[in-house]
Design a protein around this motif. Structure first.
Motif, PDB file in Angstrom:
ATOM      1  N   ASP A  55      35.909  42.519 -86.396  1.00  0.00           N
ATOM      2  CA  ASP A  55      36.803  42.870 -87.372  1.00  0.00           C
ATOM      3  C   ASP A  55      37.783  43.128 -86.868  1.00  0.00           C
ATOM      4  OD1 ASP A  55      34.105  43.681 -88.315  1.00  0.00           O
ATOM      5  OD2 ASP A  55      33.806  45.590 -86.751  1.00  0.00           O
ATOM      6  N   GLU A  56      38.608  44.792 -86.424  1.00  0.00           N
ATOM      7  CA  GLU A  56      39.796  44.869 -85.862  1.00  0.00           C
ATOM      8  C   GLU A  56      40.571  44.019 -84.717  1.00  0.00           C
ATOM      9  OE1 GLU A  56      38.679  47.111 -82.694  1.00  0.00           O
ATOM     10  OE2 GLU A  56      38.147  46.784 -84.843  1.00  0.00           O
ATOM     11  N   ALA A  57      39.448  43.481 -84.075  1.00  0.00           N
ATOM     12  CA  ALA A  57      40.300  43.344 -82.739  1.00  0.00           C
ATOM     13  C   ALA A  57      40.246  41.611 -82.970  1.00  0.00           C
ATOM     14  CB  ALA A  57      38.602  43.668 -81.438  1.00  0.00           C
ATOM     15  N   LEU A  58      41.002  41.287 -82.319  1.00  0.00           N
ATOM     16  CA  LEU A  58      41.474  39.613 -81.909  1.00  0.00           C
ATOM     17  C   LEU A  58      40.810  38.781 -80.215  1.00  0.00           C
ATOM     18  CD1 LEU A  58      41.248  36.108 -84.036  1.00  0.00           C
ATOM     19  CD2 LEU A  58      43.769  37.015 -83.238  1.00  0.00           C
ATOM     20  N   CYS A  59      40.400  38.306 -80.382  1.00  0.00           N
ATOM     21  CA  CYS A  59      39.917  38.224 -78.688  1.00  0.00           C
ATOM     22  C   CYS A  59      40.768  36.028 -78.541  1.00  0.00           C
ATOM     23  CB  CYS A  59      39.110  38.263 -78.180  1.00  0.00           C
ATOM     24  SG  CYS A  59      38.287  39.599 -78.392  1.00  0.00           S
ATOM     25  N   ARG A  60      41.043  36.105 -77.193  1.00  0.00           N
ATOM     26  CA  ARG A  60      41.431  34.542 -77.437  1.00  0.00           C
ATOM     27  C   ARG A  60      40.847  34.653 -75.645  1.00  0.00           C
ATOM     28  NH1 ARG A  60      47.145  34.155 -76.374  1.00  0.00           N
ATOM     29  NH2 ARG A  60      46.873  34.995 -74.266  1.00  0.00           N
ATOM     30  N   ILE A  61      39.843  33.188 -75.448  1.00  0.00           N
ATOM     31  CA  ILE A  61      39.587  32.512 -73.964  1.00  0.00           C
ATOM     32  C   ILE A  61      40.228  31.012 -74.877  1.00  0.00           C
ATOM     33  CG2 ILE A  61      38.022  31.679 -72.850  1.00  0.00           C
ATOM     34  CD1 ILE A  61      36.371  34.639 -73.281  1.00  0.00           C
ATOM     35  N   CYS A  62      41.378  30.606 -73.303  1.00  0.00           N
ATOM     36  CA  CYS A  62      40.853  29.397 -72.460  1.00  0.00           C
ATOM     37  C   CYS A  62      40.231  28.864 -71.860  1.00  0.00           C
ATOM     38  CB  CYS A  62      41.957  29.357 -72.380  1.00  0.00           C
ATOM     39  SG  CYS A  62      43.547  29.687 -74.157  1.00  0.00           S
ATOM     40  N   ILE A  63      39.920  27.922 -71.514  1.00  0.00           N
ATOM     41  CA  ILE A  63      38.890  27.307 -70.178  1.00  0.00           C
ATOM     42  C   ILE A  63      39.111  25.938 -70.175  1.00  0.00           C
ATOM     43  CG2 ILE A  63      36.493  26.553 -69.388  1.00  0.00           C
ATOM     44  CD1 ILE A  63      35.384  29.056 -70.758  1.00  0.00           C
ATOM     45  N   ASP A  64      39.649  25.387 -68.398  1.00  0.00           N
ATOM     46  CA  ASP A  64      39.620  24.909 -67.916  1.00  0.00           C
ATOM     47  C   ASP A  64      38.069  24.193 -66.697  1.00  0.00           C
ATOM     48  OD1 ASP A  64      40.477  21.695 -66.396  1.00  0.00           O
ATOM     49  OD2 ASP A  64      42.006  22.444 -65.996  1.00  0.00           O
ATOM     50  N   ILE A  65      37.630  23.223 -67.193  1.00  0.00           N
ATOM     51  CA  ILE A  65      37.027  23.143 -66.171  1.00  0.00           C
ATOM     52  C   ILE A  65      37.395  22.340 -65.687  1.00  0.00           C
ATOM     53  CG2 ILE A  65      34.458  22.291 -65.313  1.00  0.00           C
ATOM     54  CD1 ILE A  65      33.494  23.152 -68.283  1.00  0.00           C
TER      55      ILE A  65
END
Length: 195
Positions: free
Chosen positions: A99-109
């Motif tokens: 909806d009105e929210a925007l999320c970001r996730i970045c991952i390095d294994i």
């Protein structure tokens, strides 16, 4: 090679058992005693297409012990199910709107645990879920999975939407990072190991 594992954790504060299949279809059976967190784990597995069975009992103090210990055990499960990490994509990032929210996730294994957490929430609780436990869950997961994880809420007003977006994004990003890439030969590191 089957990337599936069953683990348990029993302390004076918690009793947890889980089975994780990295190459599942999004099947989930979760009971943690925290309804909102059950919902978040269901979203995580659905969007990550992991299969997860999770039963957890915590003490009556608050959410802290059970949610932190779930983060510990789930992190260990990913680390062990990945084995030597040969052929994995390793790096991944996603943006996910809710909806009105925007999320970001970045991952390095990477074999190195590190968490960058930038999620300003404005409520103390969502249902019976203590919102400060979101960061504690990710700290425990990052430390035990030995992954570098950046979690950010870029904007949003509704705390439920922000946290829901984060768990959907987490599932999608983690799936991308653990996926076997047929073009990757061996372990994706110039060191030759990811530990």
């Amino acid at each position: 090679m089957e990337r599936k594992i069953t683990l348990t954790r029993k302390t004076f504060e918690t009793d947890i058992e889980l089975t994780l299949n990295l190459d599942g279809t999004g099947q989930c059976a979760v009971s943690t005693g925290v309804g909102f967190f059950d919902h978040m784990m269901t979203l995580f597995t659905k969007h990550g297409r992991f299969d997860l069975t999770l039963k957890a009992k915590g003490d009556a103090v608050d959410n802290h012990h059970v949610l932190e210990d779930i983060g510990i055990l789930l992190g260990k499960a990913f680390a062990e199910a990945l084995g030597d990490k040969a052929g994995i994509t390793r790096y991944a990032f996603q943006f996910t709107p809710m909806d009105e929210a925007l999320c970001r996730i970045c991952i390095d294994i990477s074999g190195r645990s590190y968490l960058v957490y930038d999620v300003p929430l404005t409520r103390e609780y969502i249902g019976e879920f203590e919102t400060e436990m979101l960061e504690e869950f990710f700290i425990a997961f990052a430390n035990n999975s030995k992954m570098t994880i950046h979690v950010a809420s870029l904007y949003g007003r509704n705390n439920h939407h922000i946290v829901e977006g984060i768990f959907k994004c987490f599932g999608r990003t983690l799936k991308q990072a653990v996926t076997i890439d047929p073009n990757v030969k061996g372990v994706p590191s110039t060191k030759g190991v990811l530990e």
